[in-house]
Design an enzyme around this catalytic site. Structure first.
Site, PDB file in Angstrom:
ATOM      1  N   GLU A 195       6.031   8.190  -3.568  1.00 50.10           N
ATOM      2  CA  GLU A 195       4.933   7.609  -4.348  1.00 50.10           C
ATOM      3  C   GLU A 195       5.282   7.618  -5.833  1.00 50.10           C
ATOM      4  OE1 GLU A 195       1.242   9.614  -3.504  1.00 50.10           O
ATOM      5  OE2 GLU A 195       1.413   9.268  -1.343  1.00 50.10           O
ATOM      6  N   GLU A 239      -1.367   0.228  -2.252  1.00 48.27           N
ATOM      7  CA  GLU A 239      -2.610   0.739  -1.660  1.00 48.27           C
ATOM      8  C   GLU A 239      -3.796   0.490  -2.572  1.00 48.27           C
ATOM      9  OE1 GLU A 239      -2.216   4.707  -0.111  1.00 48.27           O
ATOM     10  OE2 GLU A 239      -4.380   4.908   0.261  1.00 48.27           O
TER      11      GLU A 239
END
Ligand code: KIV
Length: 272
Positions: free
Chosen positions: A123, A190
């Site tokens: 991430e 996301e």
């Protein structure tokens, strides 16, 4: 769109790229254990993500932060033992790669060696580029993850939609381009506006896999427990439930208990 790639015997990063080039959407789902991974793989999913969402749905933690590298390797090994077709991506957990590219390399090598998975996911954008570059230089395929990155939840403060303003949207686009330039084979984005996903997907060559990011992504991912309706408490707008396993499992367990109490289970045929 026909499923031209459904006869692939083993999905590779190259085939994912070919799917994007051909306009075929990519399917991706999480799994954390042998039995579920076997079912999902046999159903024809393209990518299985051993997500650090295991921290939430398998261990009951509020966030993904507590899960460790050892836990992730355990889950990944179980999934690898089941899967014959899908490409397997494993999340490197919080605290195992940020700010230290040597640690990122060590963590990804442990995942690849000990579990037999095919790739890792990290991430973050430009701020973790050194780690991504180092892992890629060792020959480990890397999937990026931008937008709402759950490992940074205490920085964001909430799980609301990210990159709604121009500054954050531009930063996400810059990050995405940097990750493609580094050599990531795909990106998860996301919970961002669909219009931003469209821009990212059009500007990047690599596949963009969305979750709560609208229909313009090159593929979609959901957490298995959410889409199968095992987990009833999580109801974001982006989630489509394809089953109500919570009710099915509850009904089956209630019937089992009742059969034991009434002494109808086991019967003669079920006894030796
Ligand atoms: O851990 C996970 O399940 C994920 C998905 C939400 C993309 O990262």
């Amino acid at each position: 769109m026909s499923t031209r790639f459904s006869d692939i015997r083993r999905v590779t990063t190259h085939q994912l790229q070919a799917m994007k080039n051909a306009g075929e959407k990519i399917s991706m789902l999480t799994a954390y254990d042998y039995s579920m991974a076997k079912i999902i793989d046999a159903a024809g999913i393209d990518i299985i993500l051993v997500g650090d969402s295991a921290s939430n749905v398998m261990a009951g933690n509020e966030t993904t932060l507590p899960i460790t590298l050892d836990h992730m390797i355990y889950h990944a090994t179980s999934v690898v033992n089941a899967v014959e077709r899908a490409l397997i991506v494993v999340d490197i957990p919080f605290g195992s790669y940020q700010g230290n590219s040597q640690e990122a390399l060590r963590s990804s090598i442990r995942i690849m060696k000990e579990s037999g998975a095919h790739s890792v996911k990290m991430e973050g954008g430009i701020e973790i580029r050194e780690s991504i570059d180092r892992v890629l230089s060792a020959g480990v395929p890397v999937m990026g993850h931008l937008g709402l990155t759950p490992q940074s939840i205490y920085k964001f403060g909430t799980y609301t939609v990210r990159a709604k303003d121009e500054v954050e949207a531009n930063k996400l686009l810059d990050d995405a381009m940097a990750l493609e330039e580094s050599g990531c084979f795909a990106l998860v984005i996301e919970k961002v506006p669909a219009a931003l996903t469209k821009k990212v997907s059009e500007q990047l060559n690599i596949p963009i896999i969305g979750i709560g990011a609208g229909s313009y992504a090159d593929g979609q991912v959901l957490v298995m427990h959410d889409m199968l309706g095992i987990n009833k408490e999580f109801n974001p707008r982006f989630l489509r439930r394809y089953a109500d396993l919570h009710s099915i499992i509850t009904g089956a367990v209630e019937e089992y208990i009742s059969d034991i109490k009434s002494e109808s289970f086991p019967n003669k045929k079920e006894s030796y």
